[in-house]
Scaffold this motif. Structure first.
Motif, mmCIF file in Angstrom:
data_model
loop_
_atom_site.group_PDB
_atom_site.id
_atom_site.type_symbol
_atom_site.label_atom_id
_atom_site.label_comp_id
_atom_site.label_asym_id
_atom_site.label_seq_id
_atom_site.Cartn_x
_atom_site.Cartn_y
_atom_site.Cartn_z
ATOM 1 N N LYS A 145 0.834 -1.208 0.000
ATOM 2 C CA LYS A 145 0.000 0.000 0.000
ATOM 3 C C LYS A 145 0.869 1.259 0.000
ATOM 4 N N THR A 146 1.940 1.260 0.783
ATOM 5 C CA THR A 146 2.860 2.402 0.831
ATOM 6 C C THR A 146 3.539 2.612 -0.518
ATOM 7 N N VAL A 148 2.448 1.669 -3.515
ATOM 8 C CA VAL A 148 1.452 2.121 -4.492
ATOM 9 C C VAL A 148 1.142 3.601 -4.276
ATOM 10 N N ASN A 149 0.976 4.010 -3.024
ATOM 11 C CA ASN A 149 0.721 5.426 -2.730
ATOM 12 C C ASN A 149 1.883 6.296 -3.187
ATOM 13 N N ALA A 150 3.109 5.852 -2.971
ATOM 14 C CA ALA A 150 4.270 6.618 -3.428
ATOM 15 C C ALA A 150 4.282 6.729 -4.949
ATOM 16 N N LEU A 152 1.661 6.710 -6.888
ATOM 17 C CA LEU A 152 0.598 7.639 -7.275
ATOM 18 C C LEU A 152 0.981 9.096 -7.043
ATOM 19 N N GLN A 153 1.883 9.322 -6.108
ATOM 20 C CA GLN A 153 2.324 10.695 -5.817
ATOM 21 C C GLN A 153 3.252 11.243 -6.905
ATOM 22 N N LYS A 156 1.688 13.756 -9.385
ATOM 23 C CA LYS A 156 1.174 15.044 -8.900
ATOM 24 C C LYS A 156 2.099 16.184 -9.187
#
Length: 156
Positions: A145-146, A148-150, A152-153, A156
């Motif tokens: 999860k960490t 994948v979140n990284a 996705l960032q 941005k």
């Protein structure tokens, strides 16, 4: 989305270990059961979970062939995500424990009562191992999860 395969792998481990803990709980609960489900005389027989590896073979091979623009010959039955599955729940065929008590209604002609082949120390040890494996899968999911979140960032 390649990370979905990882989620499936981790999920298979969590599901398998959860079932393992359920079976261990059943064994501990029936540690003194001397009658079968239909009310007949007969000790409870310890149950064990059998795991089987899901290999997920050829997924990298397929991805590499697709990247090269090659068509791969079908590998029916092998294009699945890796992980683990429960192959079955078997009964432990080790001998029952015998206790001499001629006054027990479940005693045989010689006065012995058959007690389940459940060893509390073994069950607690197995429960600890299953719990550790369950927690390891949960940790792996948290790490995924960490990551994948990284990822996705980055957009941005």
């Amino acid at each position: 989305m390649a990370f979905l395969g990882s989620v499936n792998i981790i999920g298979s481990g969590i599901t398998a270990q959860h079932l393992r803990l359920d079976v261990i709980s059943e064994n501990i609960t029936n540690i003194n059961t001397t009658r079968t489900a239909d009310g007949e005389t007969g000790a409870y027989r310890r149950k064990c979970v059998v795991f089987q590896a899901e290999t997920g073979r050829n997924t990298f091979r397929d991805a590499l062939a697709a990247a090269r623009g090659e068509k791969l010959v079908s590998n029916a039955g092998y294009n699945r995500t890796a992980g683990v599955k429960v192959a079955g729940i078997i009964e432990d065929d080790s001998d029952f424990k015998l206790k001499y008590d001629p006054t027990d209604p479940d005693a045989n002609e010689e006065g012995y009562v058959e007690l389940p082949n459940v060893d509390l120390v073994k069950e607690i040890t197995d429960a600890m191992a299953a719990s550790q494996a369950y927690n390891a899968n949960c940790t792996a999911f948290g790490i995924l999860k960490t990551v994948v979140n990284a990822g996705l960032q980055i957009g941005k």
